[in-house]
Design a protein around this motif. Structure first.
Motif, PDB file in Angstrom:
ATOM      1  N   HIS A   1       5.506   4.345   1.472  1.00 23.78           N
ATOM      2  CA  HIS A   1       4.982   3.084   2.002  1.00 23.78           C
ATOM      3  C   HIS A   1       4.011   3.461   3.118  1.00 23.78           C
ATOM      4  N   PHE A   2       2.932   2.705   3.236  1.00 23.80           N
ATOM      5  CA  PHE A   2       1.942   3.037   4.265  1.00 23.80           C
ATOM      6  C   PHE A   2       2.580   3.221   5.648  1.00 23.80           C
ATOM      7  N   GLN A   3       3.549   2.366   5.991  1.00 27.24           N
ATOM      8  CA  GLN A   3       4.155   2.479   7.329  1.00 27.24           C
ATOM      9  C   GLN A   3       4.972   3.757   7.470  1.00 27.24           C
ATOM     10  N   GLU A   4       5.561   4.208   6.373  1.00 26.64           N
ATOM     11  CA  GLU A   4       6.284   5.488   6.432  1.00 26.64           C
ATOM     12  C   GLU A   4       5.303   6.625   6.674  1.00 26.64           C
ATOM     13  N   TYR A   5       4.186   6.565   5.943  1.00 24.74           N
ATOM     14  CA  TYR A   5       3.151   7.586   6.111  1.00 24.74           C
ATOM     15  C   TYR A   5       2.610   7.583   7.535  1.00 24.74           C
ATOM     16  N   TRP A   6       2.322   6.398   8.054  1.00 29.11           N
ATOM     17  CA  TRP A   6       1.576   6.280   9.309  1.00 29.11           C
ATOM     18  C   TRP A   6       2.494   6.332  10.539  1.00 29.11           C
ATOM     19  N   VAL A   7       3.555   5.510  10.518  1.00 27.54           N
ATOM     20  CA  VAL A   7       4.403   5.416  11.709  1.00 27.54           C
ATOM     21  C   VAL A   7       5.516   6.471  11.671  1.00 27.54           C
ATOM     22  N   ARG A   8       6.227   6.534  10.546  1.00 29.42           N
ATOM     23  CA  ARG A   8       7.389   7.423  10.506  1.00 29.42           C
ATOM     24  C   ARG A   8       6.989   8.891  10.491  1.00 29.42           C
ATOM     25  N   ARG A   9       5.942   9.210   9.697  1.00 32.05           N
ATOM     26  CA  ARG A   9       5.554  10.612   9.536  1.00 32.05           C
ATOM     27  C   ARG A   9       4.227  10.933  10.222  1.00 32.05           C
ATOM     28  N   ALA A  10       3.743   9.979  11.041  1.00 33.75           N
ATOM     29  CA  ALA A  10       2.592  10.228  11.915  1.00 33.75           C
ATOM     30  C   ALA A  10       1.370  10.762  11.159  1.00 33.75           C
ATOM     31  N   ALA A  11       1.189  10.303   9.924  1.00 34.79           N
ATOM     32  CA  ALA A  11      -0.022  10.628   9.152  1.00 34.79           C
ATOM     33  C   ALA A  11      -0.264  12.127   9.042  1.00 34.79           C
ATOM     34  N   ARG A  12       0.821  12.912   9.025  1.00 32.77           N
ATOM     35  CA  ARG A  12       0.621  14.365   9.031  1.00 32.77           C
ATOM     36  C   ARG A  12       0.577  14.963   7.621  1.00 32.77           C
ATOM     37  N   ASP A  13       0.871  14.158   6.597  1.00 31.09           N
ATOM     38  CA  ASP A  13       0.888  14.681   5.234  1.00 31.09           C
ATOM     39  C   ASP A  13      -0.501  14.576   4.593  1.00 31.09           C
ATOM     40  N   ARG A  14      -0.813  15.527   3.755  1.00 35.71           N
ATOM     41  CA  ARG A  14      -2.128  15.550   3.114  1.00 35.71           C
ATOM     42  C   ARG A  14      -2.196  14.466   2.037  1.00 35.71           C
TER      43      ARG A  14
ATOM     44  N   THR B   1       0.850  -1.189   0.000  1.00 41.47           N
ATOM     45  CA  THR B   1       0.000   0.000   0.000  1.00 41.47           C
ATOM     46  C   THR B   1       0.890   1.246   0.000  1.00 41.47           C
ATOM     47  N   ARG B   2       0.709   2.074  -1.026  1.00 39.61           N
ATOM     48  CA  ARG B   2       1.491   3.312  -1.151  1.00 39.61           C
ATOM     49  C   ARG B   2       0.547   4.494  -0.960  1.00 39.61           C
ATOM     50  N   ILE B   3       0.988   5.440  -0.187  1.00 35.25           N
ATOM     51  CA  ILE B   3       0.196   6.637   0.064  1.00 35.25           C
ATOM     52  C   ILE B   3       0.824   7.795  -0.718  1.00 35.25           C
ATOM     53  N   GLU B   4       0.040   8.312  -1.642  1.00 37.56           N
ATOM     54  CA  GLU B   4       0.481   9.484  -2.402  1.00 37.56           C
ATOM     55  C   GLU B   4      -0.005  10.705  -1.643  1.00 37.56           C
ATOM     56  N   CYS B   5       0.940  11.556  -1.262  1.00 40.90           N
ATOM     57  CA  CYS B   5       0.519  12.708  -0.454  1.00 40.90           C
ATOM     58  C   CYS B   5       1.416  13.905  -0.718  1.00 40.90           C
ATOM     59  N   VAL B   6       1.161  14.944   0.024  1.00 37.21           N
ATOM     60  CA  VAL B   6       1.886  16.195  -0.114  1.00 37.21           C
ATOM     61  C   VAL B   6       2.465  16.523   1.264  1.00 37.21           C
ATOM     62  N   ALA B   7       3.780  16.740   1.307  1.00 33.09           N
ATOM     63  CA  ALA B   7       4.436  16.988   2.583  1.00 33.09           C
ATOM     64  C   ALA B   7       3.812  18.195   3.271  1.00 33.09           C
ATOM     65  N   GLN B   8       3.491  18.012   4.542  1.00 33.87           N
ATOM     66  CA  GLN B   8       2.793  19.033   5.322  1.00 33.87           C
ATOM     67  C   GLN B   8       3.487  20.395   5.232  1.00 33.87           C
ATOM     68  N   LEU B   9       4.808  20.402   5.439  1.00 35.73           N
ATOM     69  CA  LEU B   9       5.507  21.685   5.528  1.00 35.73           C
ATOM     70  C   LEU B   9       5.930  22.227   4.170  1.00 35.73           C
ATOM     71  N   THR B  10       6.510  21.341   3.353  1.00 33.47           N
ATOM     72  CA  THR B  10       7.146  21.824   2.131  1.00 33.47           C
ATOM     73  C   THR B  10       6.236  21.822   0.918  1.00 33.47           C
ATOM     74  N   GLY B  11       5.126  21.108   0.994  1.00 35.52           N
ATOM     75  CA  GLY B  11       4.262  20.983  -0.169  1.00 35.52           C
ATOM     76  C   GLY B  11       4.809  20.045  -1.227  1.00 35.52           C
ATOM     77  N   GLU B  12       5.918  19.394  -0.889  1.00 36.06           N
ATOM     78  CA  GLU B  12       6.573  18.467  -1.827  1.00 36.06           C
ATOM     79  C   GLU B  12       5.718  17.208  -2.005  1.00 36.06           C
ATOM     80  N   PRO B  13       5.573  16.686  -3.231  1.00 34.54           N
ATOM     81  CA  PRO B  13       4.822  15.442  -3.402  1.00 34.54           C
ATOM     82  C   PRO B  13       5.608  14.249  -2.852  1.00 34.54           C
ATOM     83  N   LEU B  14       4.918  13.354  -2.170  1.00 33.63           N
ATOM     84  CA  LEU B  14       5.560  12.187  -1.573  1.00 33.63           C
ATOM     85  C   LEU B  14       4.824  10.933  -1.999  1.00 33.63           C
ATOM     86  N   ASP B  15       5.570   9.866  -2.139  1.00 38.14           N
ATOM     87  CA  ASP B  15       4.989   8.560  -2.456  1.00 38.14           C
ATOM     88  C   ASP B  15       5.555   7.611  -1.411  1.00 38.14           C
TER      89      ASP B  15
END
Lengths: 315, 315
Positions: free
Chosen positions: A155-168, A139-153
């Motif tokens: 792994h779900f665990q990176e989105y959820w655990v590493r980055r605490a689900a803070r990206d849009r 599962t890949r989460i395509e999102c936008v970095a909260q602070l920088t607005g940078e597009p991110l792709d």
């Protein structure tokens, strides 16, 4: 009565403790999401299968929700002193044993099904635990970095655990799903079950990737009249987790009714929480039989009551 | 004074604690064996670099010899309950952090040199720690199973840790050595050192694989007049380990003189233990200056005395 359950991690684990009081071990097949699996420091970690195993194996930590009781984190704390960035996943010392075993067995050529079954057996799980697939689905989460607005792709665990689900969140993909094959027993257990239960798990990152494996969605849809689900959304938000941040991105309304409508072609019955009782007419207007109960499973008695209420909708 | 040391694990670690009292960090390069490295449950374990790091980083366990002080073994004990056969390597919880870090960094594309240096730095090791090579070299023990007489071809760690060195040894190979390249800095540090020290390490499985990497043996031989060794064989047996079981298979006599003769083309000085004082004339007849002292390094003071006695032979 044979039951097949589609499951994510913690919400499913809590619920299945209740269901196993009604459906004895061998009659219950739990098909569990593995698209959250992640290789951390070379170790193959299977968060959802492990959560279900720890809950059904009675070694879970109800307070923390994830991981094991009497857990310690010496390895992770030490890793943090070696490299503060590296230890984001927070592996417990006891939990590490599971990952070491799994990684060793996979490296020796065992399938994920075989290893998942071995681990469940060692923890005394009576139910049959099947990974949705032995293939790699991520599962890949395509999102936008909260602070920088940078597009991110991510792994779900990176989105959820590493980055605490803070990206849009902009979108969700199940990489590898189209090429994946259901694990041995998955389609047969759905076809042969008297009842199919969709656990109160995240519809986007837990149930979604299971249904995305070719054949699974059709297998459940073919059994729609025997299939019931329990809402993990209560009062317009998830009981735990981050489903509310993911569901809008894939067009699911963050309500118990929204999830029911999302599953419309798969389920003929839906159990939601007492606080969402007002949504029953709307769900029933989608052709889904609906009931309400207290779905906050604070203990096994409550989980059993939830399971009984869900099964009662179809029996 | 710049010193390059060839090192195995524990014997080297003890000795190097003494040597670092004389030779300050940046002037000491330790070239350490990596042919004992082993992938266990997917984790890359480097026993000899870790031993040297833990000893020089002052986190060693002198009583147990290997591993870290205040270590616990929760993950390994738990793994043993999941699979009694799987947990043969006995990884400590703190020690696991090192392997998790190493495995993660290697998977991210770092070289073994880079990772070894990072780990040494995190543990405050002042000396420069170089793996003998960044390539895969693996010491294989050809032996005969003690009970069945069946021929076995074992990774050194399987022979030593898993099977407790109980099988009869027929031969030793360093797989991959011929194709391996010395790690960056290895040949230069030997060429540029004022003194070269061969630590009191196992000549077959610690020093042997370092010398087997193309270029290393010649580099040391070219510096023979500046090279001194310390015997790890005392009174006809190893101070620790299993060298006595391996040395006969490769034609090295299990005495302090036998090891000196084995190194004849590489060293011009040899320090042996007081109990082997009688072997001095024999060693000297091989053209090697020889002295004796108490080489049983029960503490750092004794290790320093051993290091001073070794250096005194050439200065």
């Amino acid at each position: 009565m044979k039951v097949a359950a589609l499951a994510g991690g913690i919400g499913a684990g809590k619920f299945l403790r209740g269901l196993t009081r009604i459906v004895p071990g061998p009659d219950l097949t739990v098909i569990v999401n593995v698209a959250d699996d992640v290789v951390v420091h070379g170790l193959h970690v299977s968060p959802d299968p492990d959560s279900v195993t720890y809950w059904l194996g009675d070694v879970f930590d109800r307070g923390r929700g994830w991981g094991r009781r009497n857990e310690s984190f010496r390895a992770t704390q030490e890793l943090r002193t070696i490299d503060p960035d590296a230890a984001w996943f927070g592996l417990g010392d006891l939990d590490l044993a599971t990952h070491l075993f799994r990684t060793g067995r996979l490296a020796a050529g065992a399938s994920l099904s075989e290893v998942t079954a071995s681990i469940a057996r060692r923890f005394g799980v009576g139910a049959r635990l099947l990974p949705a697939t032995d293939d790699r689905v991520e599962t890949r989460i395509e999102c936008v970095a909260q602070l920088t607005g940078e597009p991110l792709d991510l792994h779900f665990q990176e989105y959820w655990v590493r980055r605490a689900a803070r990206d849009r969140v902009k979108g969700v993909r199940y990489d590898g799903a189209v090429e994946a094959v259901p694990a041995p027993g998955v389609l047969a257990s759905i076809a042969e079950a008297d009842l199919i239960v969709v656990c109160p798990s995240n519809p986007v990152v837990s149930i979604g990737p299971i249904l995305a494996i070719p054949g699974v969605r059709d297998a459940v849809a073919a059994r729609r009249r025997a299939a019931v689900g329990i809402s993990g959304i209560v009062g317009g938000g998830p009981v735990s987790g981050m489903a509310d941040k993911l569901m809008p991105a894939v067009g699911i309304e963050v309500t118990a009714a929204g999830v029911a409508e999302h599953y419309r072609e798969l389920l003929s019955a839906w159990l939601l929480d007492d606080v969402d009782r007002g949504l029953i007419p709307r769900v029933e207007s989608s052709g889904i039989r609906c009931a309400a109960t207290d779905t906050i499973m604070v203990d096994d008695d409550r989980a059993e009551a939830v399971a009984r209420a869900a099964l009662a909708l179809l029996t």
